[in-house]
Design an enzyme around this catalytic site. Structure first.
Site, PDB file in Angstrom:
ATOM      1  CD  GLN A 134      -3.155   1.106   2.377  1.00  0.00           C
ATOM      2  OE1 GLN A 134      -2.492   0.759   3.943  1.00  0.00           O
ATOM      3  NE2 GLN A 134      -4.030   1.699   2.062  1.00  0.00           N
ATOM      4  CG  HIS A 140      -6.223   3.099  -2.818  1.00  0.00           C
ATOM      5  ND1 HIS A 140      -5.384   3.214  -1.584  1.00  0.00           N
ATOM      6  CD2 HIS A 140      -5.085   2.752  -3.896  1.00  0.00           C
ATOM      7  CE1 HIS A 140      -4.027   2.988  -2.048  1.00  0.00           C
ATOM      8  NE2 HIS A 140      -4.109   2.793  -3.487  1.00  0.00           N
TER       9      HIS A 140
END
Length: 201
Positions: A134, A140
């Site tokens: 990430q 997301h």
């Protein structure tokens, strides 16, 4: 609870929060449920100026709890990010209503990405924490089209997770793709509305 080691920068400098703030939900929207006024979640052209943020953001969806915009370092054409509107670092931080909204939009946006790119195979990838690749510590999902001919990426083991050799999104291409996606999204929502309101036999 947010682990400080997972925060690469404070939420007030989060690029995804900046996009969400630049593309708010207009007050005219009722949003009594995820199925009310969903077409209003697709910004009209005058609301879609990419230069509302720096760098430019090419927004496709500005819903109550979810925003979707093109990745500015796309792996392939049409690489779309679908993020929570509120700053949530990991999926475990996402609240129930936000989860429902995300679950409503993800399949619709996957269809839109497929239709606009003409690519029917795609990954939906979501990473939690730096060790899980990430990069932006804000929840997301990546919708990544997988065309038959993939660009040459040096580190193939990381391609699924969004790392590797990636080029910046051209502003003109971004504006064009986002506009086409918004149009297709409106069309998808219209079809869904007609089906939902069709008389039952």
């Amino acid at each position: 609870m947010v682990n400080e080691l997972d925060l690469h920068y404070p939420p007030d400098t989060c690029p995804f929060c900046n996009i969400a703030a630049a593309f708010p939900v207009p007050s005219r929207r009722l949003w009594t449920s995820p199925f009310v006024d969903v077409a209003d979640a697709v910004p009209i052209e005058r609301e879609s100026d990419p230069e509302k943020t720096s760098p430019s953001s090419f927004v496709v969806l500005a819903a109550k709890d979810v925003v979707a915009f093109l990745d500015i370092l796309p792996m392939t054409k049409g690489h779309l990010l679908v993020a929570t509107r509120e700053h949530r670092v990991k999926v475990s931080d996402v609240e129930a209503e936000e989860s429902r909204d995300m679950g409503f939009w993800l399949p619709i946006l996957a269809r839109v990405v497929s239709q606009v790119t003409g690519v029917t195979d795609y990954n939906i990838v979501q990473n939690n924490g730096a060790r899980a690749a990430q990069v932006v510590p804000h929840v997301h999902f990546h919708i990544i089209p997988r065309p038959e001919t993939m660009p040459q990426i040096q580190n193939k083991s990381w391609t699924m997770f969004g790392r590797g050799q990636r080029d910046e999104l051209d502003d003109e291409d971004g504006a064009s793709i986002a506009k086409e996606m918004r149009q297709m999204l409106r069309s998808e929502l219209s079809i869904m509305d007609r089906r939902a309101n069709a008389p039952k036999l």
